[in-house]
Design a protein around this motif. Structure first.
Motif, PDB file in Angstrom:
ATOM      1  N   ASN A  40       0.827  -1.202   0.000  1.00  0.00           N
ATOM      2  CA  ASN A  40       0.000   0.000   0.000  1.00  0.00           C
ATOM      3  C   ASN A  40       0.858   1.248   0.000  1.00  0.00           C
ATOM      4  O   ASN A  40       1.946   1.258   0.561  1.00  0.00           O
ATOM      5  CB  ASN A  40      -0.915   0.028   1.227  1.00  0.00           C
ATOM      6  N   TYR A  94      -4.007  -4.360   7.643  1.00  0.00           N
ATOM      7  CA  TYR A  94      -2.741  -3.698   7.352  1.00  0.00           C
ATOM      8  C   TYR A  94      -1.804  -3.862   8.543  1.00  0.00           C
ATOM      9  O   TYR A  94      -2.057  -3.363   9.643  1.00  0.00           O
ATOM     10  CB  TYR A  94      -2.971  -2.214   7.068  1.00  0.00           C
ATOM     11  N   ASN A  98       4.493  -0.959   3.159  1.00  0.00           N
ATOM     12  CA  ASN A  98       4.259   0.012   2.098  1.00  0.00           C
ATOM     13  C   ASN A  98       5.080  -0.304   0.863  1.00  0.00           C
ATOM     14  O   ASN A  98       4.807   0.189  -0.212  1.00  0.00           O
ATOM     15  CB  ASN A  98       4.636   1.420   2.583  1.00  0.00           C
ATOM     16  N   ASN A 106       0.658  -8.044   5.302  1.00  0.00           N
ATOM     17  CA  ASN A 106      -0.754  -7.670   5.292  1.00  0.00           C
ATOM     18  C   ASN A 106      -1.573  -8.935   5.082  1.00  0.00           C
ATOM     19  O   ASN A 106      -1.438  -9.613   4.072  1.00  0.00           O
ATOM     20  CB  ASN A 106      -1.027  -6.642   4.200  1.00  0.00           C
ATOM     21  N   TYR A 129     -10.671   2.071   1.837  1.00  0.00           N
ATOM     22  CA  TYR A 129     -10.199   2.090   3.219  1.00  0.00           C
ATOM     23  C   TYR A 129     -10.960   3.170   3.987  1.00  0.00           C
ATOM     24  O   TYR A 129     -11.185   4.252   3.432  1.00  0.00           O
ATOM     25  CB  TYR A 129      -8.698   2.401   3.224  1.00  0.00           C
ATOM     26  N   SER A 163      -8.418   3.223  -3.785  1.00  0.00           N
ATOM     27  CA  SER A 163      -7.173   3.019  -4.523  1.00  0.00           C
ATOM     28  C   SER A 163      -7.389   3.267  -6.000  1.00  0.00           C
ATOM     29  O   SER A 163      -8.513   3.261  -6.504  1.00  0.00           O
ATOM     30  CB  SER A 163      -6.667   1.584  -4.317  1.00  0.00           C
ATOM     31  N   LEU A 181      -1.314  -1.124  -4.222  1.00  0.00           N
ATOM     32  CA  LEU A 181      -2.545  -0.345  -4.198  1.00  0.00           C
ATOM     33  C   LEU A 181      -2.207   1.082  -3.790  1.00  0.00           C
ATOM     34  O   LEU A 181      -1.709   1.332  -2.691  1.00  0.00           O
ATOM     35  CB  LEU A 181      -3.549  -0.961  -3.222  1.00  0.00           C
ATOM     36  N   ASN A 182      -2.491   2.003  -4.679  1.00  0.00           N
ATOM     37  CA  ASN A 182      -2.172   3.415  -4.489  1.00  0.00           C
ATOM     38  C   ASN A 182      -3.434   4.139  -4.022  1.00  0.00           C
ATOM     39  O   ASN A 182      -4.336   4.400  -4.806  1.00  0.00           O
ATOM     40  CB  ASN A 182      -1.659   3.993  -5.810  1.00  0.00           C
ATOM     41  N   PHE A 183      -3.525   4.454  -2.725  1.00  0.00           N
ATOM     42  CA  PHE A 183      -4.731   5.037  -2.145  1.00  0.00           C
ATOM     43  C   PHE A 183      -4.741   6.564  -2.239  1.00  0.00           C
ATOM     44  O   PHE A 183      -3.698   7.210  -2.116  1.00  0.00           O
ATOM     45  CB  PHE A 183      -4.860   4.629  -0.676  1.00  0.00           C
TER      46      PHE A 183
END
Length: 225
Positions: A40, A94, A98, A106, A129, A163, A181-183
């Motif tokens: 993440n 989580y 990262n 995770n 999230y 994300s 996953l780019n939130f």
């Protein structure tokens, strides 16, 4: 969920072997060698709650959960007509991670594995999230929609992130078998500052209350691809 078939067969004749081989052509075969992990990242500092109980810096908070939807693209490009049958609303805890190499910290259950036939089983993933009663997803096809409620008590509000869609994933193109996953934030924290034009240093101004009217407390995010 997409469920892997575990088939126990007693072979009485060669015909049974042929029948089993014919059925297996329609099955997406996963391999137990490579578990799917999740890494993440938030590209900007995310800290919209003063106590940082949900988001801290560029990381999610350890112990909190995000929710994942997984799609099997087969050999095609991603389409909004796809159903998230590979992973449907799976909660992932989580525990850090990262960056690649720590993705499997995770955790989620049951563990899913990368398909063996990568050319015909490209995977796409989307997530939000946190896992919370304040966020109600409706995901049947495509990216779905997400109804969000804002509590009148600011201390109970959630830091709602979604994300980017991660497409065309295979084990071979996912470092350490991890999906990145780019939130990004979907809500904004608003701060009000009150000033006065009184210049006398001996004057004290006290603000007793501040009321903001006609604000929506619910809304629905409908992501588009």
């Amino acid at each position: 969920f997409f469920c892997k078939m575990n088939v126990k067969v007693i072979f009485f004749a060669g015909a049974a072997v042929l029948a089993l081989a014919a059925c297996s052509k329609n099955e997406v075969v996963e391999t137990n060698d490579h578990a799917i992990g999740f890494s993440n990242y938030a590209p900007k500092v995310v800290d919209s709650r003063a106590d940082a109980t949900l988001v801290n810096g560029t990381e999610l908070v350890s112990g909190q959960k995000f929710v994942v939807y997984g799609y099997n693209q087969k050999a095609a490009d991603f389409s909004t007509s796809l159903n998230p049958t590979f992973m449907s609303g799976v909660e992932v805890t989580y525990n850090g991670g990262n960056t690649t190499g720590t993705a499997n910290k995770n955790t989620y259950s049951p563990t899913r594995y990368w398909p063996k036939d990568e050319a015909n089983n490209k995977l796409a993933f989307y997530a939000y999230y946190p896992a919370s009663t304040y966020v109600v997803p409706t995901v049947t096809t495509g990216l779905g929609s997400y109804a969000v409620t804002v509590d009148t008590d600011p201390s109970k509000n959630v830091d709602f992130l979604v994300s980017d869609l991660s497409m065309n994933n295979t084990y071979s193109n996912s470092p350490d078998g991890a999906v990145m996953l780019n939130f990004k934030h979907q809500l904004a924290k608003v701060k009000f500052l009150v000033n006065t034009n009184v210049t006398d240093a001996n004057t004290t101004v006290t603000l007793n209350s501040l009321t903001i009217k006609q604000l929506n407390t619910t809304g629905t995010l409908a992501p588009s691809y």
